[in-house]
Design a protein around this motif. Structure first.
Motif, mmCIF file in Angstrom:
data_model
loop_
_atom_site.group_PDB
_atom_site.id
_atom_site.type_symbol
_atom_site.label_atom_id
_atom_site.label_comp_id
_atom_site.label_asym_id
_atom_site.label_seq_id
_atom_site.Cartn_x
_atom_site.Cartn_y
_atom_site.Cartn_z
ATOM 1 N N LEU A 128 -8.087 -1.913 -2.039
ATOM 2 C CA LEU A 128 -6.687 -1.503 -1.913
ATOM 3 C C LEU A 128 -5.741 -2.687 -2.021
ATOM 4 O O LEU A 128 -4.634 -2.555 -2.555
ATOM 5 C CB LEU A 128 -6.486 -0.758 -0.593
ATOM 6 C CG LEU A 128 -7.165 0.612 -0.496
ATOM 7 C CD1 LEU A 128 -6.825 1.292 0.816
ATOM 8 C CD2 LEU A 128 -6.769 1.504 -1.667
ATOM 9 N N TRP A 131 -5.424 -3.196 -5.615
ATOM 10 C CA TRP A 131 -4.610 -2.124 -6.205
ATOM 11 C C TRP A 131 -3.111 -2.415 -6.052
ATOM 12 O O TRP A 131 -2.337 -2.310 -7.000
ATOM 13 C CB TRP A 131 -4.980 -0.796 -5.553
ATOM 14 C CG TRP A 131 -4.094 0.364 -5.913
ATOM 15 C CD1 TRP A 131 -3.106 0.904 -5.148
ATOM 16 C CD2 TRP A 131 -4.107 1.111 -7.136
ATOM 17 N NE1 TRP A 131 -2.506 1.954 -5.804
ATOM 18 C CE2 TRP A 131 -3.107 2.099 -7.032
ATOM 19 C CE3 TRP A 131 -4.867 1.039 -8.295
ATOM 20 C CZ2 TRP A 131 -2.838 3.007 -8.045
ATOM 21 C CZ3 TRP A 131 -4.597 1.959 -9.308
ATOM 22 C CH2 TRP A 131 -3.599 2.917 -9.177
ATOM 23 N N PHE A 132 -2.708 -2.798 -4.840
ATOM 24 C CA PHE A 132 -1.284 -3.041 -4.604
ATOM 25 C C PHE A 132 -0.822 -4.371 -5.201
ATOM 26 O O PHE A 132 0.359 -4.511 -5.541
ATOM 27 C CB PHE A 132 -0.980 -2.984 -3.102
ATOM 28 C CG PHE A 132 -0.997 -1.593 -2.541
ATOM 29 C CD1 PHE A 132 -0.050 -0.667 -2.923
ATOM 30 C CD2 PHE A 132 -1.974 -1.205 -1.632
ATOM 31 C CE1 PHE A 132 -0.053 0.630 -2.420
ATOM 32 C CE2 PHE A 132 -1.993 0.082 -1.110
ATOM 33 C CZ PHE A 132 -1.028 1.002 -1.508
ATOM 34 N N ASP A 143 1.587 5.605 -6.446
ATOM 35 C CA ASP A 143 0.655 4.518 -6.158
ATOM 36 C C ASP A 143 0.044 4.671 -4.769
ATOM 37 O O ASP A 143 -1.130 4.386 -4.556
ATOM 38 C CB ASP A 143 1.361 3.165 -6.273
ATOM 39 C CG ASP A 143 1.843 2.898 -7.697
ATOM 40 O OD1 ASP A 143 1.106 3.243 -8.639
ATOM 41 O OD2 ASP A 143 2.941 2.356 -7.857
ATOM 42 N N ALA A 147 -3.878 5.362 -3.780
ATOM 43 C CA ALA A 147 -4.519 4.554 -2.749
ATOM 44 C C ALA A 147 -5.162 5.443 -1.684
ATOM 45 O O ALA A 147 -6.278 5.168 -1.210
ATOM 46 C CB ALA A 147 -3.500 3.611 -2.108
ATOM 47 N N ILE A 178 -2.522 0.008 3.314
ATOM 48 C CA ILE A 178 -1.463 0.905 2.840
ATOM 49 C C ILE A 178 -0.180 0.701 3.651
ATOM 50 O O ILE A 178 0.931 0.678 3.102
ATOM 51 C CB ILE A 178 -1.940 2.373 2.917
ATOM 52 C CG1 ILE A 178 -3.080 2.605 1.925
ATOM 53 C CG2 ILE A 178 -0.791 3.331 2.634
ATOM 54 C CD1 ILE A 178 -3.731 3.968 2.035
#
Length: 384
Positions: A128, A131-132, A143, A147, A178
């Motif tokens: 994650l 990903w971010f 997005d 996630a 997140i």
């Protein structure tokens, strides 16, 4: 004319390996390790080779920490996707071909028996954070949805095994990323409010919904019993409630200063179940009392605070998110373990970091703290 090159002394060749290490973080981890060794000697000196094995596991975790700290965060980011993919694939293989023990299918035989869910404790925040990082500066609601899906897939597979303790750790690690990535409080507050209402309703209606003939949707009977036992351990004092009752007795009998090192009666008369693993905090609290417990909590708080400082000062989005998630996951380990031993949370198989016995947990902690140390080193090396 010949040139003689003088070989530098050993200490100069070794010194770069330690350059940039965060000394406050090492101090905090060292204090926890020392407390863990003292506690394990008292609780496990007559429990086979637990103390020796715990010391070996701690040395292994220290070696792993130093080794991983040498790996730059950029290389950690490169392994995020492969590690997550392999972890999920192994979880699927476990669901299809796994080894079942005591009603749980958590292990996979690949020549040696492994527990793939352990891999996701670290692969999830890595994935994650990657990903971010890739979407830095252009985050959209979609997005966060993606996630969430990346998080729910492994969590769902682990819950199905079933392994609630590991699922909580994987879920919390992902949720921390997140949250730190910028999830709006408009989405967080309704979930917290719904959770508070659900807990209140559970407490108020506990006597009715904990009857034997009442089935709880999406939960197994043993999970229902854990929650009901938490609400009232005295309903089954010699069965499901035994762990909680004995843990609370041990903690309470410690008083302000404790009974003294190796003088815990609940511990050494074997009233405390799993006294070297999940319930080691009860053994510690009995012998060192409230003052010792506050000291232990202070050590955990110090490591937590230092980890958050390292994360806040990290140079990239990936390192900030990963550092924050690893630190808060460490906090989750400690909070859930102390909460379940104290009768505040349901009993789940989560160890107390660096205090509980367990080789796999110690290796995972070594890897996590090594990544955090790598983040601290990367910033210092950039500044030098």
């Amino acid at each position: 004319m010949s040139v003689v090159l003088e070989r530098p002394p050993l200490w100069r060749r070794v010194l770069p390996v330690f350059y940039g290490f965060d000394l406050p973080l090492l101090l905090g981890l060292g204090l926890l390790g020392g407390i863990g060794l003292v506690t394990m000697y008292s609780a496990g000196y007559d429990h086979g080779t637990r103390f020796v094995d715990h010391g070996r596991n701690m040395l292994l975790a220290l070696f792993i920490l130093f080794a991983v700290a040498q790996v730059p965060p950029q290389k950690l980011m490169r392994v995020a996707v492969p590690l997550y993919t392999v972890g999920v694939a192994l979880l699927i293989a476990t669901a299809l071909f796994g080894v079942t023990k005591k009603g749980a299918t958590r292990w996979l035989n690949v020549g040696i028996v492994i527990q793939p869910s352990e891999l996701l404790k670290l692969a999830m925040p890595l994935m994650l954070a990657w990903w971010f990082q890739k979407r830095e500066g252009q985050l959209r609601t979609l997005d966060f949805v993606v996630a969430g899906l990346l998080l729910l897939v492994p969590v769902g597979l682990v819950v199905k095994q079933p392994d609630l303790g590991t699922a909580i750790l994987i879920l919390s690690g992902g949720l921390y990323v997140i949250y730190f990535a910028g999830l709006s409080w408009k989405l967080i507050l309704p979930v917290l409010l719904a959770g508070a209402i659900a807990v209140a309703a559970l407490v108020m209606s506990g006597d009715r919904i904990c009857q034997d003939d009442v089935k709880w949707p999406a939960m197994r009977d043993y999970q229902k019993h854990r929650v009901c036992t938490l609400l009232d351990p005295t309903t089954d004092p010699l069965g499901k409630g035994f762990h909680i009752i004995q843990g609370m007795i041990a903690i309470g009998s410690g008083g302000p200063t404790g009974k003294g090192f190796m003088k815990g009666t609940q511990t050494h008369l074997e009233f405390i179940p799993e006294r070297t693993t999940d319930f080691v905090f009860a053994a510690y609290a009995e012998e060192f009392g409230l003052m010792g417990t506050l000291g232990l909590i202070a050590c955990f708080t110090f490591v937590l605070a230092r980890g958050l400082v390292i994360a806040a000062q990290a140079p990239t989005a990936f390192t900030r998110l990963l550092g924050g998630a690893l630190t808060m996951s460490f906090f989750t380990y400690a909070m859930v373990n102390m909460g379940m031993v104290s009768g505040i949370l349901p009993v789940v198989g989560i160890p107390l970091p660096f205090i509980s016995y367990g080789g796999t947990a110690m290796v995972t902690l070594g890897l996590a703290m090594g990544m955090l140390m790598s983040i601290a080193r990367s910033r210092r090396l950039m500044q030098s």
